[in-house]
Scaffold this active site. Structure first.
Site, short mmCIF file in Angstrom:
data_model
loop_
_atom_site.label_atom_id
_atom_site.label_comp_id
_atom_site.label_asym_id
_atom_site.label_seq_id
_atom_site.Cartn_x
_atom_site.Cartn_y
_atom_site.Cartn_z
N GLU A 1 -10.52 1.99 -0.73
CA GLU A 1 -10.67 0.99 0.40
C GLU A 1 -10.29 0.63 0.86
O GLU A 1 -10.25 0.57 2.11
CB GLU A 1 -11.72 0.37 -0.84
CG GLU A 1 -13.22 0.57 -1.37
CD GLU A 1 -12.62 1.11 -2.50
OE1 GLU A 1 -11.88 1.84 -3.36
OE2 GLU A 1 -13.01 1.30 -4.07
N CYS B 1 -5.72 0.98 -3.51
CA CYS B 1 -6.74 2.10 -4.29
C CYS B 1 -7.50 2.20 -2.47
O CYS B 1 -7.59 2.39 -1.12
CB CYS B 1 -8.31 1.14 -3.83
SG CYS B 1 -8.10 -0.51 -6.01
#
Ligand code: THU
Length: 140
Positions: free
Chosen positions: A65, A63
């Site tokens: 993040e 992801c």
């Protein structure tokens, strides 16, 4: 009691969001077509970016993040700390960081630090980590 970290100023959030959108434009997302960008504001003032990197073996996808956290540690070392995170996507979707990313971010953020993400009605949600991840896992 220590003072809580104040909410970031609107202009600061705008800066982070534009940076996150720039990162999202670089997403490698041929499988979902869901392009995500994350911008971390470090306690030292720097901004670090990440985007999602997918894989044909779907579970290997990273992801935005977590990709930003990896970039942060690579660039600034293990003592780097995050004071605010802005996550966005180019799909105009309401989307908060997934549970895995919350747990990983928590390792590098104080409980009162900020996470900003697109809400259900086009608004920006501005939440403290403690609101998104109460009872995160800790070793001992
Ligand atoms: N994704 C993120 O980048 N961050 C999240 O917090 C949740 C989901 C990505 C992973 C995948 O590439 C795409 O969004 C669709 O799940």
């Amino acid at each position: 009691m220590d003072r809580l970290q104040p909410e970031p100023a609107e202009a600061e959030i705008d800066t982070l969001q534009i940076a996150a959108e720039g990162a999202a434009a670089n997403a490698y997302a041929p499988h979902s077509m869901f392009r995500v960008g994350a911008a971390l504001r470090l306690t030292t003032g720097e901004i670090v970016l990440g985007t999602n990197v997918e894989n044909a073996s779907y579970g290997l996808t990273i992801c935005a993040e977590r990709s930003a956290v990896c970039a942060m540690i690579t660039q600034y070392g293990p003592k780097a700390r995050i004071e605010a995170v802005c996550v966005t996507n180019l799909n105009k979707a309401a989307s908060s960081p997934c549970g895995a990313c919350r747990q990983v971010l928590a390792e590098f953020m104080d409980a009162d630090a900020w996470i900003i993400f697109p809400g259900a009605h086009g608004q920006r949600e501005i939440k403290r980590l403690s609101e998104l991840l109460p009872f995160g896992f800790q070793l001992a």
